[in-house]
Design a protein around this motif. Structure first.
Motif, PDB file in Angstrom:
ATOM      1  N   UNK B 116       0.823  -1.214   0.000  1.00 29.31           N
ATOM      2  CA  UNK B 116       0.000   0.000   0.000  1.00 29.31           C
ATOM      3  C   UNK B 116       0.851   1.256   0.000  1.00 29.31           C
ATOM      4  N   UNK B 117       1.923   1.175   0.765  1.00 28.32           N
ATOM      5  CA  UNK B 117       2.824   2.336   0.833  1.00 28.32           C
ATOM      6  C   UNK B 117       3.548   2.537  -0.501  1.00 28.32           C
ATOM      7  N   UNK B 118       3.985   1.432  -1.061  1.00 32.29           N
ATOM      8  CA  UNK B 118       4.681   1.517  -2.353  1.00 32.29           C
ATOM      9  C   UNK B 118       3.751   2.105  -3.406  1.00 32.29           C
ATOM     10  N   UNK B 119       2.498   1.657  -3.340  1.00 30.96           N
ATOM     11  CA  UNK B 119       1.507   2.144  -4.303  1.00 30.96           C
ATOM     12  C   UNK B 119       1.276   3.643  -4.145  1.00 30.96           C
ATOM     13  N   UNK B 120       1.189   4.073  -2.871  1.00 30.24           N
ATOM     14  CA  UNK B 120       0.965   5.498  -2.623  1.00 30.24           C
ATOM     15  C   UNK B 120       2.180   6.331  -3.037  1.00 30.24           C
ATOM     16  N   UNK B 121       3.348   5.790  -2.745  1.00 29.09           N
ATOM     17  CA  UNK B 121       4.570   6.504  -3.143  1.00 29.09           C
ATOM     18  C   UNK B 121       4.630   6.645  -4.648  1.00 29.09           C
ATOM     19  N   UNK B 122       4.206   5.600  -5.330  1.00 32.04           N
ATOM     20  CA  UNK B 122       4.210   5.644  -6.799  1.00 32.04           C
ATOM     21  C   UNK B 122       3.200   6.676  -7.303  1.00 32.04           C
ATOM     22  N   UNK B 123       2.037   6.708  -6.626  1.00 34.29           N
ATOM     23  CA  UNK B 123       1.016   7.689  -6.996  1.00 34.29           C
ATOM     24  C   UNK B 123       1.527   9.116  -6.785  1.00 34.29           C
ATOM     25  N   UNK B 124       2.180   9.302  -5.670  1.00 30.33           N
ATOM     26  CA  UNK B 124       2.729  10.634  -5.379  1.00 30.33           C
ATOM     27  C   UNK B 124       3.789  11.005  -6.403  1.00 30.33           C
ATOM     28  N   UNK B 125       4.618  10.042  -6.792  1.00 29.33           N
ATOM     29  CA  UNK B 125       5.675  10.314  -7.765  1.00 29.33           C
ATOM     30  C   UNK B 125       5.084  10.695  -9.113  1.00 29.33           C
ATOM     31  N   UNK B 126       3.991   9.999  -9.479  1.00 32.21           N
ATOM     32  CA  UNK B 126       3.320  10.343 -10.738  1.00 32.21           C
ATOM     33  C   UNK B 126       2.799  11.780 -10.675  1.00 32.21           C
ATOM     34  N   UNK B 127       2.193  12.122  -9.533  1.00 30.77           N
ATOM     35  CA  UNK B 127       1.660  13.480  -9.376  1.00 30.77           C
ATOM     36  C   UNK B 127       2.786  14.511  -9.357  1.00 30.77           C
ATOM     37  N   UNK B 128       3.861  14.148  -8.680  1.00 33.91           N
ATOM     38  CA  UNK B 128       4.997  15.079  -8.620  1.00 33.91           C
ATOM     39  C   UNK B 128       5.541  15.331 -10.024  1.00 33.91           C
ATOM     40  N   UNK B 129       5.671  14.235 -10.770  1.00 36.09           N
ATOM     41  CA  UNK B 129       6.190  14.348 -12.128  1.00 36.09           C
ATOM     42  C   UNK B 129       5.279  15.240 -12.980  1.00 36.09           C
ATOM     43  N   UNK B 130       3.967  15.019 -12.812  1.00 41.89           N
ATOM     44  CA  UNK B 130       3.010  15.832 -13.570  1.00 41.89           C
ATOM     45  C   UNK B 130       3.072  17.292 -13.134  1.00 41.89           C
ATOM     46  N   UNK B 131       3.210  17.503 -11.823  1.00 38.09           N
ATOM     47  CA  UNK B 131       3.288  18.881 -11.301  1.00 38.09           C
ATOM     48  C   UNK B 131       4.548  19.576 -11.790  1.00 38.09           C
ATOM     49  N   UNK B 132       5.632  18.835 -11.858  1.00 42.09           N
ATOM     50  CA  UNK B 132       6.886  19.420 -12.376  1.00 42.09           C
ATOM     51  C   UNK B 132       6.727  19.834 -13.839  1.00 42.09           C
ATOM     52  N   UNK B 133       5.941  19.050 -14.549  1.00 45.71           N
ATOM     53  CA  UNK B 133       5.714  19.358 -15.960  1.00 45.71           C
ATOM     54  C   UNK B 133       4.920  20.638 -16.158  1.00 45.71           C
ATOM     55  N   UNK B 134       4.201  21.052 -15.114  1.00 44.80           N
ATOM     56  CA  UNK B 134       3.400  22.287 -15.235  1.00 44.80           C
ATOM     57  C   UNK B 134       4.218  23.541 -14.939  1.00 44.80           C
ATOM     58  N   UNK B 135       5.401  23.344 -14.394  1.00 41.77           N
ATOM     59  CA  UNK B 135       6.245  24.512 -14.102  1.00 41.77           C
ATOM     60  C   UNK B 135       6.840  25.052 -15.394  1.00 41.77           C
ATOM     61  N   UNK B 136       7.111  26.338 -15.369  1.00 48.22           N
ATOM     62  CA  UNK B 136       7.831  26.916 -16.520  1.00 48.22           C
ATOM     63  C   UNK B 136       9.281  26.409 -16.464  1.00 48.22           C
ATOM     64  N   UNK B 137       9.992  26.438 -17.603  1.00 43.93           N
ATOM     65  CA  UNK B 137      11.376  25.959 -17.587  1.00 43.93           C
ATOM     66  C   UNK B 137      12.238  26.638 -16.522  1.00 43.93           C
ATOM     67  N   UNK B 138      12.078  27.955 -16.367  1.00 48.43           N
ATOM     68  CA  UNK B 138      12.902  28.670 -15.377  1.00 48.43           C
ATOM     69  C   UNK B 138      12.519  28.238 -13.962  1.00 48.43           C
ATOM     70  N   UNK B 139      11.221  28.123 -13.702  1.00 47.98           N
ATOM     71  CA  UNK B 139      10.773  27.683 -12.366  1.00 47.98           C
ATOM     72  C   UNK B 139      11.297  26.283 -12.060  1.00 47.98           C
ATOM     73  N   UNK B 140      11.260  25.455 -13.067  1.00 49.33           N
ATOM     74  CA  UNK B 140      11.684  24.067 -12.872  1.00 49.33           C
ATOM     75  C   UNK B 140      13.184  23.985 -12.566  1.00 49.33           C
ATOM     76  N   UNK B 141      13.961  24.714 -13.365  1.00 47.85           N
ATOM     77  CA  UNK B 141      15.410  24.704 -13.136  1.00 47.85           C
ATOM     78  C   UNK B 141      15.721  25.306 -11.773  1.00 47.85           C
ATOM     79  N   UNK B 142      15.080  26.423 -11.461  1.00 47.30           N
ATOM     80  CA  UNK B 142      15.337  27.085 -10.170  1.00 47.30           C
ATOM     81  C   UNK B 142      14.963  26.155  -9.009  1.00 47.30           C
ATOM     82  N   UNK B 143      13.841  25.458  -9.137  1.00 47.96           N
ATOM     83  CA  UNK B 143      13.404  24.569  -8.051  1.00 47.96           C
ATOM     84  C   UNK B 143      14.370  23.389  -7.887  1.00 47.96           C
ATOM     85  N   UNK B 144      14.752  22.774  -9.004  1.00 41.63           N
ATOM     86  CA  UNK B 144      15.668  21.628  -8.923  1.00 41.63           C
ATOM     87  C   UNK B 144      16.996  22.063  -8.306  1.00 41.63           C
ATOM     88  N   UNK B 145      17.479  23.216  -8.731  1.00 41.75           N
ATOM     89  CA  UNK B 145      18.749  23.683  -8.172  1.00 41.75           C
ATOM     90  C   UNK B 145      18.641  23.969  -6.686  1.00 41.75           C
TER      91      UNK B 145
END
Lengths: 252, 203
Positions: B116-145
């Protein structure tokens, strides 16, 4: 008490808030902000970077293999940075050529301009002399014409004639002295003859009669002098025309 | 390492092209790491690595001997990654991983956790990935850095060529957007954690 804004929480989380001690004190005192910050920081801590796929030890060599074909070698630093031949050499050669051409031009101009200036000065002086002489002979001619008319049988000579002769006499003495230094016997002879005539007229009596004038004409050969002066004036006029026609490019 | 890098750079500038291969070997792993963290795609990251070292070679004569080559090439890598993100944004490409619900790599915090935990972590990762995709390139680079690479605001600003205040605002905007996207799922994640903790206490 003022609660922490979202931006302040973000700043505090990344330790970039301007007053960290103040924020920390507030979080200890305010349960509402503390809970909000706990949720916020838990969420942010949960955002983890995806695992980076492994790249083997040969990865660098692979990257280098893929790019080295499109790279050209640098030229040796010493040549490129200290003296980037041939760019600077070409520029230096151009500068030297321009400087040489400039100095050559200056020297040529200097070598050729002095005689021109000297010639110009000489011609200007000659032109002034001719102009003055022409004026002097013009006045003398008129005086001689009046003298010839006055001696035609009249009983008296004009008083202004004598005054004019006196003025012309002083001028003529200067011209004769100057002309004596030149190698122009015709001019010297004419000025000498004119001076004697002028001297005679100027020293004539207070009221010279026609006979006195006629005597001067006869003794001094004033008609011959008049002709001589007219010839000289023609010559002067010709010389004036010649000095006006300067060589092309020569300055006055 | 710094002195070695400088010696290699001098050799490259003296005409020894192959010396740059050693610099590539020294720094390619770290450049790939940051490239992947920004692009979250292996092929894009490889492309960024190649482009980074190409640009680095061409600009090598401008390299200031007082600075660190690793930092210098890291900045170039960030800009190359930013260019890739801009290109993707302009082309409006839908990543195949998003279309099929697959992830390029999933960071699971606890592999010993239950399904259940693995499943939730995977769900969160999918959402995180999708949320990262909504950032502008500059926001994304700034956040990762800032968040992942833990670089200071000044470093981010220097790399992006913007004022520190602009870099800080880019990080703030990225965090706000991620929070809005992930908060609903994080509530369930926390609830699951609490249930697991209670169960462990009862046992």
């Amino acid at each position: 008490m003022k609660h922490l804004t979202e931006e302040e929480m973000i700043g505090h989380f990344y330790s970039e808030d301007l007053r960290p001690a103040e924020a920390e004190t507030h979080l200890r005192a305010c349960q509402q902000c503390a809970q909000a910050y706990e949720k916020f920081s838990t969420l942010l801590r949960g955002v983890q970077a995806p695992g980076v796929p492994l790249r083997g030890s040969e990865y660098g060599a692979q990257v280098w293999q893929s790019i080295q074909g499109s790279l050209s070698s640098y030229r040796p630093v010493r040549n490129r940075r200290i003296f980037p031949w041939p760019r600077f050499a070409y520029g230096a050669a151009c500068l030297l050529f321009l400087a040489g051409a400039f100095w050559a031009g200056r020297l040529w101009e200097h070598a050729h301009s002095q005689p021109a200036v000297a010639n110009s000065e000489q011609q200007t002086k000659q032109r002034v002399v001719l102009l003055v002489l022409d004026n002097h002979f013009d006045r003398s001619e008129r005086l001689l014409v009046q003298l010839n008319h006055a001696g035609g049988g009249g009983d008296y000579a004009d008083f202004p004639l004598r005054a004019e002769a006196r003025q012309l006499l002083s001028d003529n003495q200067l011209y004769r002295q100057s002309a004596a230094q030149t190698n122009d016997p015709v001019l010297n002879a004419a000025l000498d003859h004119l001076e004697r005539v002028l001297l005679e007229v100027a020293n004539s009596g207070i009221e010279p009669t026609g006979r006195d004038i006629a005597s001067i004409q006869k003794e001094m050969n004033t008609p011959g002098l008049l002709f001589q002066i007219r010839v000289l004036r023609a010559r002067i006029s010709e010389e004036k025309t010649n000095t006006h026609a300067l060589p092309k490019g020569e300055n006055i | 390492m710094g002195n070695d890098d400088y010696a290699l750079i001098r050799r490259v500038l003296a005409g020894e092209k192959d010396a740059y291969g050693l610099l590539v070997a020294h720094h390619s792993q770290s450049v790939f790491r940051v490239a992947f963290r920004i692009t979250e795609n292996e092929a894009d990251a490889d492309e960024v690595v190649q482009e980074t070292f190409l640009r680095g070679y061409r600009k090598l004569q401008d390299f200031d001997a007082r600075s660190n080559f690793g930092t210098w090439i890291y900045r170039i890598a960030m800009n190359c990654a930013l260019d890739v993100l801009h290109k993707q944004k302009n082309q409006a490409v839908v990543p195949i991983t998003e279309e099929y619900g697959e992830l390029p790599a999933v960071q699971v915090a606890d592999r010993a956790a239950g399904p259940d935990r693995i499943l939730l972590s995977r769900e969160i990762e999918i959402r995180r990935h999708a949320a990262m995709g909504k950032l502008t390139p500059v926001e994304r680079v700034a956040f990762v850095m800032r968040h992942v690479e833990e670089r200071s605001t000044e470093e981010i600003a220097g790399a992006l060529g913007v004022a520190p205040s602009s870099a800080k605002q880019a990080v703030f905007r990225a965090v706000k957007k991620l929070r809005q996207s992930l908060a609903p799922f994080w509530v369930s994640h926390e609830a699951l954690n609490r249930r697991r903790n209670d169960r462990a206490l009862l046992l």
